[in-house]
Every structure is written in C-alpha cells, then in structure tokens.
Enzyme design. Sequence first.
Site, PDB file in Angstrom:
ATOM      1  N   SER A  10       0.862  -1.176   0.000  1.00 45.26           N
ATOM      2  CA  SER A  10       0.000   0.000   0.000  1.00 45.26           C
ATOM      3  C   SER A  10       0.901   1.229   0.000  1.00 45.26           C
ATOM      4  O   SER A  10       2.056   1.163   0.444  1.00 45.26           O
ATOM      5  CB  SER A  10      -0.913  -0.013   1.227  1.00 45.26           C
ATOM      6  OG  SER A  10      -0.204  -0.403   2.381  1.00 45.26           O
ATOM      7  N   GLU A  12       1.318   5.308   0.912  1.00 42.34           N
ATOM      8  CA  GLU A  12       0.782   6.446   1.672  1.00 42.34           C
ATOM      9  C   GLU A  12       1.143   7.769   0.999  1.00 42.34           C
ATOM     10  O   GLU A  12       2.293   7.987   0.621  1.00 42.34           O
ATOM     11  CB  GLU A  12       1.341   6.398   3.100  1.00 42.34           C
ATOM     12  CG  GLU A  12       0.737   7.486   3.973  1.00 42.34           C
ATOM     13  CD  GLU A  12       1.115   7.318   5.440  1.00 42.34           C
ATOM     14  OE1 GLU A  12       0.900   6.237   6.008  1.00 42.34           O
ATOM     15  OE2 GLU A  12       1.624   8.293   6.001  1.00 42.34           O
ATOM     16  N   HIS A  72      -6.997   8.516   6.513  1.00 44.20           N
ATOM     17  CA  HIS A  72      -6.555   8.541   7.913  1.00 44.20           C
ATOM     18  C   HIS A  72      -7.523   9.444   8.678  1.00 44.20           C
ATOM     19  O   HIS A  72      -7.872  10.526   8.200  1.00 44.20           O
ATOM     20  CB  HIS A  72      -5.140   9.116   8.029  1.00 44.20           C
ATOM     21  CG  HIS A  72      -4.090   8.242   7.411  1.00 44.20           C
ATOM     22  ND1 HIS A  72      -2.782   8.242   7.828  1.00 44.20           N
ATOM     23  CD2 HIS A  72      -4.163   7.333   6.407  1.00 44.20           C
ATOM     24  CE1 HIS A  72      -2.095   7.376   7.098  1.00 44.20           C
ATOM     25  NE2 HIS A  72      -2.905   6.820   6.224  1.00 44.20           N
TER      26      HIS A  72
END
Length: 280
Positions: A10, A12, A72
């Site tokens: 993944s 970010e 987030h």
Amino acid sequence: MKKKSKISFSLEVFPAKTKQAQIRFWQSISELKTLSPAYFSVTSSGESQANGSTKELTLKIKRNTNIEAVAHIVSINQTVNSLRELARDYYASGIKRVVALRGDLENGDFSGQEIKDAAQVVKILKQEGDFDISVAGYPEKHPKATSLAADIENLKMKVDQGANRVITQFFFDPDVFLRFRDKAYLAGIRVEIVPGLLPILNFDKLLIFARRCQANVPNFLHEMFADMSHQSLHHNLLAMNVLSHQVTRLIDNGVNHFHFYTLNSTSLTFQICRWINIAF
Ligand code: FAD
C-alpha cells in the site's frame, strides 16, 4: 499473462497544498497506480480533515484510479459527537477503510481533549459502521511511551477495540520489526502487523524526521550516505539497496504486505514496488 505477485503493498500519500504540488501529485499517482497497489492511504492533519481535503482526495483517488483509497482519521480537536458525525459521513460516502489515529498537538497537552487516545477512536468508529480499521504501531516505541512494553499494551487496547491490522512507524533495521512482531504476538496481538518503510529520498532530511520520531538510524547508514548529495545517482542506488535488503529480509520472515511512505514521490517507491511485483 502477467504473473500476480504474492506480495502486496500500500502507498501512503498526503494532500498537496500548492497548485504546482498538486500537479506533481497527480503525475505521481498516475505512475504509481500502474504498479497495482492494494490501496493508497491519505494522511490527515487536523486542518485537512476539518476542511474536507483528506476526504475529497481519498474519494478522488478512488474515482480516478479504480484503486482502493483509505483515509486517515485523527481525533485531535474532535469531540466524541463530531467524530461520530465524521465517521458517519465517511461511511456514507463509501470510505469504509480507514487508519485510526490520535494525531499530535504542538504543545503535547491532551488534557483538554475529549478524545485522548486512538483506542477510543477505534471504539467510536466501530460503533458507527463496519469499518476496516488500521492503527499505528511503533517498533522502537512511541516517543512519549514510557516503555516498549507499555506501548505494546496500548497497541493491544486498539486491537481489542476492533482494529483489523497494525501499520508500523518506519524503521531501518528489519530485526527491530521482527522483534516487535514477536513481542506483540506474545502480548496477545493476533492481527496482521504491516511494516511501514520509508524510502531514503534525502538522507539529511531523513535524519531530522527520524530524530522527531525517535527512529534509530543505524551507523552503517550514516557511513553509507556521508557527504553524499541526495541528487547524486549514488544516493538513489544506495537507497534502493537499503530498501531491497529490508524487503527481502522481511519476506524471508513471512511478511507479505508492505506499506510505503511515498512522500508523494515516485522515486524509489516506483522502483521497489516494480521489483517486488516482478521478483516475488
Ligand atoms: P495512541 O495509540 O493513542 O498512542 C500514542 C502513544 O501515547 C503511545 O505511546 C501510547 O502508549 C501513549 N498513550 C496513549 N494513551 C495513553 C494513556 N491514556 N496514558 C499513557 N500513555 C498513553 N499523524 C497525523 O497527524 N496524521 C496522519 O495521517 C498520521 N498517520 C500515521 C500513520 C501511521 C502508519 C503512523 C505509524 C503514524 C501516523 N501519524 C499520523 C502519527 C500519529 O498520529 C502520532 O504518532 C501520534 O503521536 C500518536 O498517534 P496514535 O494513533 O499512535 O496514538
């Protein structure tokens, strides 16, 4: 037919602020999406959460790339009620995978905050929807934690509230991660622990960042990057070597998902992920 890699990752990213940074951001996303990441995750500052830019960007990445995007959620300056509202809003917009965090306050004083820790964030999110929740873990302990054991107890509370996985703070020595994973297991944590890796784009800047997070930078890295401009080809090649060593050692020890802190740059992240896709 292209072989499907057994190892996933993944990526970010963070909301870019200026017009120019936004143009570069979308160029990076269009390159990175060709690597088929499992998902992009979008960080939040109190500000980007309050003005909706984290949410907007998460939805836009999902729409533009057809790749899962994860937001987030930070609890600083949220009340229990406003966090509930935010959670319902995210869920209704289709953002059902999140990273649940406390976030930081400049003065470090949480006494005036209604929500004091991430375990409470996880609890509230789970009450508001069937979220898939990742939480933060700290292989070298959170700077404010009294000990690694206390920090792992805190991590267990987040998992006990329903967190589905842990994504770690960056580290450079794979053995630090492996010891942390063992200790978490011994403490009863049974969810996946995903290593967070930070490509070394600029060693001098990294030292400042690492000091703030209290992440140890091993001596061999100091020696390796001594007096080397981050713009030199050697810097890039050495950094790729460091990353591939970390990745190989972790895969040899059962890791099958990585989280890369891209810093919104394709450099190194693109190379390491392409290598992972082809080699494993
Ligand atoms: P918590 O798990 O609540 O705890 C942090 C520390 O405080 C732990 O050491 C814990 O042991 C201690 N602690 C908690 N509660 C108590 C208590 N009641 N008594 C004593 N000690 C306690 N920050 C952002 O602002 N935006 C982001 O998007 C973001 N993304 C991140 C993603 C990852 C993968 C990681 C690893 C970090 C991220 N951070 C982000 C940083 C994070 O917000 C900070 O590290 C913050 O200081 C702690 O957040 P947390 O969710 O880990 O908090």
